[in-house]
Write a protein that holds these residues in place. Structure first.
Motif, PDB file in Angstrom:
ATOM      1  N   ASP A 185       1.086  -9.553   0.371  1.00  0.00           N
ATOM      2  CA  ASP A 185       1.258  -9.236   1.680  1.00  0.00           C
ATOM      3  C   ASP A 185       0.267  -8.120   2.109  1.00  0.00           C
ATOM      4  O   ASP A 185       0.211  -6.932   1.277  1.00  0.00           O
ATOM      5  N   THR A 186      -0.082  -7.999   3.380  1.00  0.00           N
ATOM      6  CA  THR A 186      -1.070  -7.368   3.910  1.00  0.00           C
ATOM      7  C   THR A 186      -0.837  -5.659   3.744  1.00  0.00           C
ATOM      8  O   THR A 186      -1.689  -4.937   3.107  1.00  0.00           O
ATOM      9  N   ARG A 232      -0.787  -4.707   0.032  1.00  0.00           N
ATOM     10  CA  ARG A 232      -1.950  -4.794  -0.544  1.00  0.00           C
ATOM     11  C   ARG A 232      -2.611  -3.471  -0.108  1.00  0.00           C
ATOM     12  O   ARG A 232      -3.293  -2.687  -1.064  1.00  0.00           O
ATOM     13  N   ALA A 281      -7.659 -10.093   2.284  1.00  0.00           N
ATOM     14  CA  ALA A 281      -6.764 -11.196   1.735  1.00  0.00           C
ATOM     15  C   ALA A 281      -7.321 -11.275   0.278  1.00  0.00           C
ATOM     16  O   ALA A 281      -6.463 -11.750  -0.707  1.00  0.00           O
TER      17      ALA A 281
END
Lengths: 422, 282
Positions: A193-194, A197, B182
């Motif tokens: 998850d952003t 991360r 991502a």
């Protein structure tokens, strides 16, 4: 007769060339430093045992059980000489009080020689419980690793979420790195998850570690094993030094590896004494351990005590990078024994800049390598021993020889015909 | 007839002299490309086969040798470092392959990313590539991306203020230059290989700088040690030229002088004159 003698000379020359060719490659080897015995490397695994680890999304298992199994495998394969410790966060306090929840970190297994059974038993007792106080856990883990020894220190943080407490763990990591204990933090995120991360990759970046997203159990095991094994790689530990604002106050450095910190757009000075017949080699690497603006550069200058620039190197760049480096050489010609060494001032500058939101303290990590090696002889010619090469050379020599032969031949004929030769 | 034979001999001699540098060139071409035996790299490589790890900075760079393919498993965003020795007269080519995914199963979906292979010399100065795709963008969901860098010829000596490549250690850094957030932390595998070919003394310069390997860095050296600084194929070229000149001189001399007049010694003695007239005026 003449021909035979020339032939003999030629063959002798060829033989000499062969001898030179065959005998010399063995020479001219580099000075080899004796690899010193490495002190035991220390690794601490920091595991998140917060409530969210209950989620079952890793190969159909809960994150917690995947982590437990990975730990079992890692404990089995840990190299003998590694001193391994385990710390957990969010393992004990299930309540809702933020203040208490954010202090919830404890050492599950102390850093030291590994007793596999004991460590495995300790891991087996864990159950997902509380908050995610990453920052405090990092600080505590750094304290665990700090004590004693001078081996490599590595921390592996395994978590499934961002810090739920106030402190930015990224700043905490940078402060830990600035303590000069040569601690590397590798982070493993269990869900991509952003926010998690960004936070984890920031922690890794701040300490020169790596960030990995884990989606499978096997991947988790492999990665932790790889990181634990990495701690056994032999590495020279830098000596902390502190450059000055001017050459006059600069510390005098000998050959070796040094570390320092330099804030944005700062210049620092160091001094090195270069004896005659030695070549000074200096390399500097400045790492960007936080978010910096796109354009940056590093400058390394060698300057005399009177301020005259001897040599410089600079390197710039744009885009993502872990470090920017530059290097210089400065040979001192050989001289009499009583010639005193020359003091060379080294200026290390950087043109990093950062957005206003980024903290500028502590400064960026600087790594300075200084070597003093035998200096080369000044060549007398551009070409190798002034020798030639190529078909043009062969043609020219043949032509010259031919013309000389013709001339002497004509002279000989003229002398014979005029009866001057007896 | 004798002249012709001599001329033929001289030509043959010249041809031999010509062949010598050519043979030397062939030998020089063959020498550096021979793969040296892997040197001990203090356990980072192990004694069995090429390294399967990469370092994460200059200090921890994993030593590899020319001609062997080193591999590593890493996460997108990591900086991978290797270090390889390069000796005088070598044209070094570095190739790197990035394969997405962890190697087991198919690679997860990923966006476009740009990868770069940087080469630094022993003084950590960035070295330019003469040609080769040093930076490449992999399309979304690509399987792999390949990078190549052909370095300049390694020289034995250079001015202190130039950054000409000198013999010594060369650091290879492989990284994702641009990667979407991502994809950060996603697994990939990397393989690098450094090879070299010789230049037959084309760039043989005078002087010699000690190999640029820091005492504090991984100790790298070619399998059979650094080459000596007294040998270059230029010796053969120049010697061959000298021999050719001698041969040409002899042939031309013979040609221009013409056949040798018979030596006086071998001539039959002049017959005594039958009668000398008495001196005039006596």
């Amino acid at each position: 007769m003449i021909m035979r003698r020339l032939l003999a000379t030629g063959m002798a020359g060829g033989l000499l060339a062969t001898l030179v060719c065959g005998l010399l490659p063995a020479g001219a080897a580099a000075d080899d430093g004796e690899p010193a015995a490495q002190p035991a490397p220390k690794v601490e695994l920091v595991l998140d045992v917060s409530g969210s680890m209950r989620a079952t999304d890793i190969d159909g298992q809960s994150r917690m059980s995947a982590a437990k199994q990975a730990f079992d495998d890692v404990l089995d394969s840990t190299p003998q000489n590694v001193q391994l410790g385990i710390r957990v966060l969010g393992a004990d306090y299930p309540g809702n009080d933020r203040k208490t929840g954010c202090k919830d970190t404890r050492q599950l297994y102390p850093v030291g020689p590994l007793d596999r059974t004991e460590a495995k038993t300790a891991v087996a007792t864990l159950a997902p419980t509380g908050w995610t106080p990453i920052g405090p856990a990092l600080l505590a883990a750094a304290d665990d690793l700090k004590a004693g020894g001078d081996g490599t220190r590595r921390m592996v943080l395994i978590t499934d979420g961002e810090d739920t407490c106030n402190a930015d763990p990224c700043d905490v990591a940078r402060d830990i790195a600035a303590q000069g204990i040569h601690l590397t933090i590798d982070t493993l995120g269990l869900i991509p998850d952003t926010k998690t991360r960004n936070q984890l990759s920031c922690i890794a970046e701040a300490t020169g570690g790596t960030y990995t997203t884990v989606q499978h159990k096997a991947q988790l095991t492999d990665k932790v094993q790889q990181l634990v094994k990495r701690s056994t790689d032999p590495v020279v530990t830098p000596v902390a030094t502190r450059g000055a604002g001017s050459c006059a106050d600069a510390p005098v450095l000998k050959a070796g590896l040094y570390s320092d910190r330099e804030t944005f757009s700062e210049n620092r000075w160091y001094r090195v004494a270069v004896p005659p017949g030695r070549e000074l080699r200096a390399s500097v690497t400045i790492a960007d351990d936080r978010a910096v603006n796109a354009g940056y550069g590093v400058l390394l200058r060698g300057v005399t005590l009177h301020g005259r620039e001897i040599v410089r190197d600079d390197e710039g760049g744009t885009g993502r990078t872990d470090a920017v480096s530059a290097g210089i050489r400065y040979p001192k010609p050989k001289a009499d024994d009583d010639t005193p060494p020359e003091t060379v001032c080294l200026q290390v500058g950087n043109s990093f800049s950062a957005p206003a939101t980024v903290k500028t303290t502590p400064g960026l990590p600087v790594e300075l390598v200084i070597d003093l090696v035998p200096s080369p002889d000044q060549p007398s010619d551009v070409a190798f021993f002034g020798l030639g090469r190529g078909w043009w050379l062969l043609g020219l020599l043949t032509l010259t020889g031919g013309i000389a032969g013709l001339l002497t031949g004509w002279v000989a004929r003229w002398r014979t015909n005029t009866g001057r030769a007896s | 007839m004798r002249t012709a034979r001599r001329l033929a001999a001289a030509l043959l001699f010249a041809a031999t002299a010509l062949a010598v540098p050519a043979a030397g060139q062939a030998a020089a071409d063959a020498t550096p490309s021979a793969t040296p035996t892997p040197t001990a790299t203090d356990g980072s490589a192990g004694d069995d086969g090429p390294p399967t790890e990469a370092g994460t900075n200059f200090r921890t760079a994993v030593a590899i040798t020319q001609g062997e393919q080193a591999t590593a498993a890493a996460s997108a965003g990591d900086y991978l470092y290797w270090v390889v020795p390069a000796d005088t007269g070598q044209n070094v080519t570095v190739e790197a392959t990035v394969t997405f995914g962890s190697g087991t199963g198919t690679a997860a979906a990923h966006g476009a990313s740009t990868w770069q292979l940087d080469v630094y010399d022993g003084l950590r100065r960035r070295q330019p590539c003469r040609y080769g795709a040093q930076t490449r963008t992999a399309a979304a969901n690509a399987q792999s991306v390949q990078l190549v860098c052909h370095l300049r010829t390694v020289r034995a000596w250079a001015d202190t203020w130039s950054n000409d490549p000198l013999r010594g250690a060369y650091y290879l850094r492989l990284t994702a230059l641009e990667v979407t957030d991502a994809d950060l932390g996603q697994p990939f595998r990397a393989a690098v290989e450094a090879t070299s070919d010789g230049t037959a003394g084309r760039d043989a310069v005078d002087g010699s700088v000690a190999p640029v390997v820091s005492r504090t860095a991984p100790d790298v050296r070619p399998g059979d040690g650094w080459a000596g600084t007294w040998w270059s194929p230029r010796w053969l070229w120049t010697t061959g030229g000298g021999l050719l000149a001698v041969a040409a001189a002899l042939a031309a001399h013979r040609l221009a002088r013409g056949p040798i007049a018979r030596s006086y010694r071998h001539r039959p003695p002049e017959p005594p004159r039958p009668h000398e007239p008495p001196p005039y005026g006596s």
